[in-house]
Enzyme design. Sequence first.
Site, PDB file in Angstrom:
ATOM      1  N   ARG A  47       0.846  -1.216   0.000  1.00 62.51           N
ATOM      2  CA  ARG A  47       0.000   0.000   0.000  1.00 62.51           C
ATOM      3  C   ARG A  47       0.873   1.255   0.000  1.00 62.51           C
ATOM      4  NH1 ARG A  47      -1.765   2.164   4.420  1.00 62.51           N
ATOM      5  NH2 ARG A  47      -2.267   0.225   5.489  1.00 62.51           N
ATOM      6  N   TYR A  99     -16.611  15.573 -16.795  1.00 64.94           N
ATOM      7  CA  TYR A  99     -17.097  14.203 -16.761  1.00 64.94           C
ATOM      8  C   TYR A  99     -18.180  14.100 -15.682  1.00 64.94           C
ATOM      9  CZ  TYR A  99     -16.977   9.231 -15.500  1.00 64.94           C
ATOM     10  OH  TYR A  99     -17.319   7.943 -15.195  1.00 64.94           O
ATOM     11  N   ASP A 171      -7.714  18.049 -16.020  1.00 69.39           N
ATOM     12  CA  ASP A 171      -7.980  16.648 -16.355  1.00 69.39           C
ATOM     13  C   ASP A 171      -7.634  16.488 -17.833  1.00 69.39           C
ATOM     14  OD1 ASP A 171      -9.064  14.196 -17.151  1.00 69.39           O
ATOM     15  OD2 ASP A 171     -10.710  14.303 -15.705  1.00 69.39           O
ATOM     16  N   LYS A 196      -8.334   5.116 -19.553  1.00 71.15           N
ATOM     17  CA  LYS A 196      -8.725   5.455 -20.920  1.00 71.15           C
ATOM     18  C   LYS A 196      -7.523   5.328 -21.863  1.00 71.15           C
ATOM     19  CE  LYS A 196     -12.555   6.307 -18.711  1.00 71.15           C
ATOM     20  NZ  LYS A 196     -12.977   7.612 -18.280  1.00 71.15           N
TER      21      LYS A 196
HETATM   22  C1  LIG Z   1     -13.384   8.179 -17.073  1.00 73.82           C
HETATM   23  C2  LIG Z   1     -13.027   9.550 -16.700  1.00 73.82           C
HETATM   24  C3  LIG Z   1     -12.783   9.899 -15.355  1.00 73.82           C
HETATM   25  C4  LIG Z   1     -12.957   8.905 -14.231  1.00 73.82           C
HETATM   26  O1  LIG Z   1     -12.024   7.866 -14.284  1.00 73.82           O
HETATM   27  P1  LIG Z   1     -12.334   6.427 -13.647  1.00 73.82           P
HETATM   28  O2  LIG Z   1     -11.075   5.666 -13.867  1.00 73.82           O
HETATM   29  O3  LIG Z   1     -13.526   5.886 -14.352  1.00 73.82           O
HETATM   30  O4  LIG Z   1     -12.622   6.661 -12.196  1.00 73.82           O
HETATM   31  C5  LIG Z   1     -12.386  11.187 -15.086  1.00 73.82           C
HETATM   32  N1  LIG Z   1     -12.262  12.109 -16.053  1.00 73.82           N
HETATM   33  C6  LIG Z   1     -12.496  11.821 -17.349  1.00 73.82           C
HETATM   34  C7  LIG Z   1     -12.315  12.879 -18.382  1.00 73.82           C
HETATM   35  C8  LIG Z   1     -12.892  10.536 -17.719  1.00 73.82           C
HETATM   36  O5  LIG Z   1     -13.138  10.262 -19.001  1.00 73.82           O
END
Ligand SMILES: *Cc1c(COP(=O)(O)O)cnc(C)c1O
Length: 373
Positions: A47, A99, A171, A196
């Site tokens: 961890r 998001y 982000d 992603k």
């Molecule tokens: C999918 C996504 C998130 C969240 O990520 P997770 O791994 O699903 O928690 C945050 N920001 C954007 C732009 C995303 O596409």
Amino acid sequence: MHIQTRLVHNGGGPDPATGSIAPPLHLSTNFERSADGGYARGYIYTRMQNPNRDALELCLMNLDGGQESVAFASGTGAIVALLQALEPGAHAVLGEDLYFGTAKSLRALVEPWGVKLSFVDATDPARVKAALTPQTKLVFVESPSNPFLKITDLAALAEIARKGGARLAVDNTFATPVLQRPLELGADAVVYATTKYLNGHSDALGGAAVFKANDEFANKVRMIQGLGGGVPSPFDCWLLLRGLRTLPLRMREHCANAARVAAFLQSHPAIKTVHYPGLESHAGHAIARRQMPGGFGGMIAAQVKAGRDGALAAVAKAKVFLRATSLGGVESLIEHRASTEGPGTRTPDDLLRISVGIEHADDLIEDLKQMLG
Ligand SMILES: *Cc1c(COP(=O)(O)O)cnc(C)c1O
């Protein structure tokens, strides 16, 4: 060296113990102590640190040109940690086209913790400026945003945040560091759903925050990672490093395919509006051209003339495109976004969100042709 060279060698070279070309996977949760009670090799408990997570964090830090990087079990975990690093009583300004899950998590978890949130149209820097208060510690935006692919001038926002005594976090999930480099544009932190594009194969959930400076803010997020415990598994870190080796190659293909798909959709009589920053008709095209030198990405939103029923009917006929949420994998996805988001959605009912994969563009266009009739 160039990004693509560094990424191919991101495992740190052959394993010194065995010469294995692929990096070893360290599933162990705990590590041996020396006879003198010390930890000569630096590892205690997974961890807190793990060799696969260390390798991933180092790779992500270098990829964005930051000085610290903290990996999480999901993108949401990274974003919540960033906001949780603010003290109760602090204020944060957020882009309103975020998001859906991010806004939901922050409202549910961060507001009750005592951090005030203001959602504004971040594509207009004057609105961000007007929303700042003496308590504002963080400005947080997506560019391109979700689901409208809106473009925010990150350099302008970095300047506004700095003058207002706040940090700017971006982000960068849709763009990736291959297409857009927020830290070089003045941002203090970048976050990713590594789930992603960075992983790219729809098989590992993850998140990360990368910081321009290894300062008090970064240390706090590091503390939340270890004490909060939202860490990625060693295998997910290993998968992510594997995915990252082909990131520049994949992004080239995503961008080229998306440009063709966007142009096709724009010319199609069943389509009302196409949202893609690479189109000259897009409101943020001029800024995107400057701030996304690597390309405009693989995400497209399209609004159909036939409304909700027309959108759902089109998706029902998909053959090459897969009907699923999420994005950034090698396979093309299409979804009726409003029904994915559910109650409280701000997304119009006629909107299809498309994650353009790396299949041949002709096959994708043929599929869309038969879907739209
Ligand atoms: C999918 C996504 C998130 C969240 O990520 P997770 O791994 O699903 O928690 C945050 N920001 C954007 C732009 C995303 O596409």
